[in-house]
Design a protein around this motif. Structure first.
Motif, mmCIF file in Angstrom:
data_model
loop_
_atom_site.group_PDB
_atom_site.id
_atom_site.type_symbol
_atom_site.label_atom_id
_atom_site.label_comp_id
_atom_site.label_asym_id
_atom_site.label_seq_id
_atom_site.Cartn_x
_atom_site.Cartn_y
_atom_site.Cartn_z
ATOM 1 N N ALA A 51 11.494 23.950 3.645
ATOM 2 C CA ALA A 51 10.281 23.199 3.477
ATOM 3 C C ALA A 51 10.577 21.960 2.378
ATOM 4 O O ALA A 51 9.930 21.060 2.530
ATOM 5 C CB ALA A 51 9.390 24.093 2.532
ATOM 6 N N LEU A 52 11.773 21.880 1.617
ATOM 7 C CA LEU A 52 12.043 20.828 0.882
ATOM 8 C C LEU A 52 12.154 19.439 1.505
ATOM 9 O O LEU A 52 11.590 18.626 1.355
ATOM 10 C CB LEU A 52 13.183 21.358 0.014
ATOM 11 N N PRO A 53 13.145 19.315 2.410
ATOM 12 C CA PRO A 53 13.396 17.993 3.064
ATOM 13 C C PRO A 53 12.045 17.704 4.024
ATOM 14 O O PRO A 53 11.840 16.711 4.097
ATOM 15 C CB PRO A 53 14.451 18.322 4.009
ATOM 16 N N LEU A 54 11.336 18.656 4.571
ATOM 17 C CA LEU A 54 9.989 18.379 5.340
ATOM 18 C C LEU A 54 9.092 17.530 4.159
ATOM 19 O O LEU A 54 8.502 16.639 4.533
ATOM 20 C CB LEU A 54 9.504 19.509 5.847
ATOM 21 N N SER A 55 9.005 18.280 3.084
ATOM 22 C CA SER A 55 7.964 17.712 2.293
ATOM 23 C C SER A 55 8.448 16.401 1.886
ATOM 24 O O SER A 55 7.471 15.664 1.361
ATOM 25 C CB SER A 55 7.832 18.763 1.029
ATOM 26 N N ILE A 56 9.550 16.140 1.402
ATOM 27 C CA ILE A 56 10.111 14.679 1.056
ATOM 28 C C ILE A 56 9.944 13.650 1.831
ATOM 29 O O ILE A 56 9.397 12.716 1.910
ATOM 30 C CB ILE A 56 11.615 14.817 0.895
ATOM 31 N N VAL A 57 9.822 14.348 3.236
ATOM 32 C CA VAL A 57 9.629 13.109 4.430
ATOM 33 C C VAL A 57 8.097 12.776 4.362
ATOM 34 O O VAL A 57 7.736 11.687 4.623
ATOM 35 C CB VAL A 57 10.070 13.816 5.764
ATOM 36 N N LEU A 58 7.473 13.903 4.418
ATOM 37 C CA LEU A 58 5.964 13.819 4.193
ATOM 38 C C LEU A 58 5.424 12.881 2.950
ATOM 39 O O LEU A 58 4.608 12.025 3.322
ATOM 40 C CB LEU A 58 4.964 14.992 4.018
ATOM 41 N N LEU A 59 6.111 13.208 2.172
ATOM 42 C CA LEU A 59 5.783 12.252 0.729
ATOM 43 C C LEU A 59 6.227 10.789 1.168
ATOM 44 O O LEU A 59 5.147 9.947 0.678
ATOM 45 C CB LEU A 59 6.751 12.754 -0.281
ATOM 46 N N LEU A 60 7.430 10.690 1.956
ATOM 47 C CA LEU A 60 7.257 9.273 1.950
ATOM 48 C C LEU A 60 6.529 8.485 3.213
ATOM 49 O O LEU A 60 6.300 7.604 3.005
ATOM 50 C CB LEU A 60 9.027 9.078 2.825
ATOM 51 N N ILE A 61 6.160 9.466 3.995
ATOM 52 C CA ILE A 61 5.102 8.683 5.240
ATOM 53 C C ILE A 61 3.941 8.458 4.687
ATOM 54 O O ILE A 61 3.594 7.492 4.819
ATOM 55 C CB ILE A 61 5.052 9.891 6.357
ATOM 56 N N VAL A 62 3.590 9.366 3.548
ATOM 57 C CA VAL A 62 1.835 9.088 3.117
ATOM 58 C C VAL A 62 2.077 7.841 1.945
ATOM 59 O O VAL A 62 1.127 7.696 1.308
ATOM 60 C CB VAL A 62 1.283 10.315 2.630
ATOM 61 N N ARG A 63 3.596 7.646 1.727
ATOM 62 C CA ARG A 63 3.803 6.719 0.570
ATOM 63 C C ARG A 63 2.843 7.101 -0.827
ATOM 64 O O ARG A 63 2.632 6.466 -1.709
ATOM 65 C CB ARG A 63 3.393 5.170 0.843
ATOM 66 N N ALA A 64 3.167 8.585 -1.289
ATOM 67 C CA ALA A 64 2.514 8.892 -2.302
ATOM 68 C C ALA A 64 3.539 8.628 -3.659
ATOM 69 O O ALA A 64 4.749 8.689 -3.383
ATOM 70 C CB ALA A 64 2.192 10.418 -2.255
ATOM 71 N N LYS A 65 2.840 8.383 -4.599
ATOM 72 C CA LYS A 65 3.769 8.189 -5.881
ATOM 73 C C LYS A 65 4.398 9.433 -6.476
ATOM 74 O O LYS A 65 3.644 10.633 -6.189
ATOM 75 C CB LYS A 65 3.032 7.471 -7.209
ATOM 76 N N PHE A 66 5.755 9.428 -6.931
ATOM 77 C CA PHE A 66 6.421 10.836 -7.277
ATOM 78 C C PHE A 66 6.800 10.602 -8.518
ATOM 79 O O PHE A 66 8.102 10.115 -8.848
ATOM 80 C CB PHE A 66 7.209 11.276 -6.365
ATOM 81 N N PRO A 67 6.048 10.489 -9.942
ATOM 82 C CA PRO A 67 6.455 10.226 -11.034
ATOM 83 C C PRO A 67 7.370 11.373 -11.652
ATOM 84 O O PRO A 67 7.347 12.744 -11.099
ATOM 85 C CB PRO A 67 5.384 10.388 -11.802
ATOM 86 N N ILE A 68 8.358 10.913 -12.495
ATOM 87 C CA ILE A 68 9.433 11.901 -13.104
ATOM 88 C C ILE A 68 9.345 12.029 -14.509
ATOM 89 O O ILE A 68 10.405 12.303 -15.119
ATOM 90 C CB ILE A 68 10.722 11.657 -12.535
ATOM 91 N N ASN A 69 8.201 11.684 -15.066
ATOM 92 C CA ASN A 69 7.997 11.803 -16.408
ATOM 93 C C ASN A 69 7.880 13.309 -17.071
ATOM 94 O O ASN A 69 7.794 14.184 -16.276
ATOM 95 C CB ASN A 69 6.744 10.968 -16.827
ATOM 96 N N ALA A 70 8.010 13.381 -18.352
ATOM 97 C CA ALA A 70 7.864 14.623 -18.920
ATOM 98 C C ALA A 70 6.478 15.434 -18.514
ATOM 99 O O ALA A 70 6.821 16.690 -18.147
ATOM 100 C CB ALA A 70 8.046 14.687 -20.382
ATOM 101 N N GLN A 71 5.429 14.876 -18.525
ATOM 102 C CA GLN A 71 4.411 15.659 -18.088
ATOM 103 C C GLN A 71 4.263 15.942 -16.629
ATOM 104 O O GLN A 71 4.010 17.051 -16.469
ATOM 105 C CB GLN A 71 3.103 14.650 -18.440
ATOM 106 N N SER A 72 4.689 15.202 -15.682
ATOM 107 C CA SER A 72 4.681 15.460 -14.228
ATOM 108 C C SER A 72 6.127 16.443 -14.151
ATOM 109 O O SER A 72 5.506 17.565 -13.263
ATOM 110 C CB SER A 72 4.980 14.205 -13.634
ATOM 111 N N LEU A 73 6.951 16.501 -14.652
ATOM 112 C CA LEU A 73 8.024 17.540 -14.482
ATOM 113 C C LEU A 73 7.424 18.967 -15.044
ATOM 114 O O LEU A 73 7.714 19.852 -14.452
ATOM 115 C CB LEU A 73 9.153 17.323 -15.487
ATOM 116 N N HIS A 74 6.683 18.806 -16.113
ATOM 117 C CA HIS A 74 6.043 20.197 -16.564
ATOM 118 C C HIS A 74 4.840 20.684 -15.352
ATOM 119 O O HIS A 74 4.957 21.765 -15.301
ATOM 120 C CB HIS A 74 5.350 19.882 -17.943
#
Length: 303
Positions: free
Chosen positions: A46-69
């Motif tokens: 599921a991981l690579p598929l979800s990453i591909v979909l994330l790129l397709i829909v061009r959704a932002k993917f924050p990696i700050n402390a709150q998001s990681l939590h």
């Protein structure tokens, strides 16, 4: 742009069908695979598929402390909950697994009451009592093959962790798009699955699993992990919560039928009685919400 009624109805039906058939997919996936290997493979695929979909829909993917939590909290409803569901799959039928997940709103209500002091109405307490009575009937009346106390206990843990995860994510309140939240949670789940491998390495598959296991694994990855997620968040944004909650009542009924037809799962009269009592409890629990939702819909039509 607001989706049409036909669009939303189609999405609703699709979500109910996916949730009703996912327990059977889990049962099938562990036919030729160790239950925890089936779980790990589900997230690794599921991981690579979800990453591909994330790129397709061009959704932002924050990696700050709150998001990681938030990703960590969301992973609890993924691998944290599913860990116990996959273990329970060797003790319960797919219909009973779906029925146990039907208790999620009730367990959510109890967590809200005891931890966050959220008020519960008398009808909700009555619904809980009826649902627990139904669960007791199922435990007492299930055949040895279908319903084992250990499986029931594992599923209660699974549903509790799933509900607790929802509160955890809401408490964090990270401003994440649904696709980003899901992808981040799948990433964390995959990391935990990788850490789990040394403990289950001796059970690693040595040959290609059978067709049934492959179908179950593929379905749980594509439909349950990805398509259902899109359907769910789309409905959350466009329909009343009470209407969405009705899936909790519809899904177990369909799951019992699907399991009996596709997996030859025997359903005793006591299990049917217990299921009917449990579902009646769920309906009583949501009765006020359904009533308020219908009144609101009628008011909107007349205005």
């Amino acid at each position: 742009m607001t989706p049409s009624k036909i669009n939303l109805m189609s999405t609703y039906v699709l979500l109910v069908l996916i949730w009703a058939t996912t327990p059977l997919a889990i049962i099938w996936s562990v036919t030729d695979l160790h239950s925890l290997w089936a779980l790990a493979l589900r997230f690794f695929i599921a991981l690579p598929l979800s990453i591909v979909l994330l790129l397709i829909v061009r959704a932002k993917f924050p990696i700050n402390a709150q998001s990681l939590h938030s990703y960590l909290a969301g992973a609890c409803s993924f691998i944290g909950s599913q860990f116990f569901t996959y273990l329970a799959a060797t003790y319960l039928s797919s219909g009973i697994i779906a029925l146990m997940f039907g208790l999620a709103p009730i367990i959510t209500g109890l967590i809200g009451y005891f931890v966050f002091h959220i008020h519960l109405r008398r009808m909700q307490w009555l619904g809980m009592l009826i649902a627990v009575t139904g669960l007791g009937i199922i435990c007492l009346g299930g055949s040895e093959h279908q319903v084992k106390p250990l499986g029931i206990g594992l599923m209660l843990l699974s549903v509790f962790i799933y509900c607790a995860s929802i509160f955890w994510v809401k408490k964090i309140g990270a401003p994440l798009e649904p696709m980003a939240q899901a992808t981040g949670s799948i990433m964390v789940s995959s990391l935990f699955a990788a850490c789990m491998l040394p403990f289950i390495w001796s059970y690693a598959p040595t040959e290609m699993p059978g067709l049934r296991s492959l179908i179950g694994l593929s379905y749980s990855v594509v439909m349950a992990s990805l398509v259902a997620m899109f359907c769910y968040f789309k409905l959350v944004q466009n329909i009343q919560p009470a209407t969405l909650s009705l899936t909790t009542v519809l899904t177990p009924i369909l799951a019992l039928v699907v399991g009996a037809i596709l997996n030859d799962e025997k359903i005793t009269m006591m299990v049917l009685l217990g299921a009917a009592v449990l579902l009646s409890g769920l309906f009583a629990y949501f009765y006020q919400d359904f009533k308020a939702s219908r009144a609101l819909a009628h008011k909107m039509k007349t205005d």
